[in-house]
Motif scaffolding. Sequence first.
Motif, mmCIF file in Angstrom:
data_model
loop_
_atom_site.group_PDB
_atom_site.id
_atom_site.type_symbol
_atom_site.label_atom_id
_atom_site.label_comp_id
_atom_site.label_asym_id
_atom_site.label_seq_id
_atom_site.Cartn_x
_atom_site.Cartn_y
_atom_site.Cartn_z
ATOM 1 N N ASP A 173 0.882 -1.125 -0.035
ATOM 2 C CA ASP A 173 0.413 0.551 -0.475
ATOM 3 C C ASP A 173 0.757 1.064 -0.168
ATOM 4 O OD1 ASP A 173 -2.205 -1.687 -0.080
ATOM 5 O OD2 ASP A 173 -2.474 -1.875 2.530
ATOM 6 N N THR A 174 2.224 1.320 0.479
ATOM 7 C CA THR A 174 2.964 2.673 1.291
ATOM 8 C C THR A 174 3.014 2.996 -1.202
ATOM 9 O OG1 THR A 174 4.453 2.171 2.918
ATOM 10 C CG2 THR A 174 4.882 3.509 1.256
ATOM 11 N N PRO A 175 3.610 2.412 -2.107
ATOM 12 C CA PRO A 175 4.054 3.170 -2.669
ATOM 13 C C PRO A 175 2.532 3.948 -3.522
ATOM 14 C CG PRO A 175 4.997 1.449 -3.437
ATOM 15 C CD PRO A 175 3.914 1.105 -2.019
ATOM 16 N N TRP A 176 1.013 3.851 -3.415
ATOM 17 C CA TRP A 176 0.251 4.379 -3.611
ATOM 18 C C TRP A 176 0.471 5.813 -3.194
ATOM 19 C CZ3 TRP A 176 -4.345 6.492 -1.525
ATOM 20 C CH2 TRP A 176 -5.475 6.542 -3.216
ATOM 21 N N TRP A 177 0.308 5.678 -1.677
ATOM 22 C CA TRP A 177 0.651 7.218 -1.009
ATOM 23 C C TRP A 177 1.949 7.862 -1.295
ATOM 24 C CZ3 TRP A 177 -4.214 8.100 1.171
ATOM 25 C CH2 TRP A 177 -4.992 7.075 1.863
ATOM 26 N N GLY A 178 2.635 7.863 -2.232
ATOM 27 C CA GLY A 178 3.717 8.340 -2.417
ATOM 28 C C GLY A 178 4.807 8.284 -0.904
ATOM 29 N N ARG A 179 5.224 10.063 -1.361
ATOM 30 C CA ARG A 179 6.015 9.931 -0.353
ATOM 31 C C ARG A 179 5.996 11.475 0.240
ATOM 32 N NH1 ARG A 179 9.106 11.352 -4.616
ATOM 33 N NH2 ARG A 179 11.074 12.549 -3.882
#
Length: 96
Positions: free
Chosen positions: A10-16
């Motif tokens: 799920d982390t890449p979908w939310w970006g940085r």
Amino acid sequence: MSDTDDTTADTPWWGRIVERGGRRVRVVPGAVPERDPELDWDLEEGDTETLEEAVDRMDQDGVPYAEIVRRVMADYEVSESTAKRRIRESRQARAA
């Protein structure tokens, strides 16, 4: 196994989070489309009229004195005395 154990997918979908212009913002890869120069104009570009040019133009166009003062105060965020001084200077320069 909990459903919260595997969050890496799920982390890449939310970006940085990055800092831009003194603010922390979330960056999502691919979320912002490329700029199309034919359609996307930079609003800061272009000829911006200076305070003196605006005063001179309005005065030559016959705009009433009080209206020039009001517009200049609103558009250029200057005091009433500055607006009146610019009108006086504009008229003196044309008379010379």
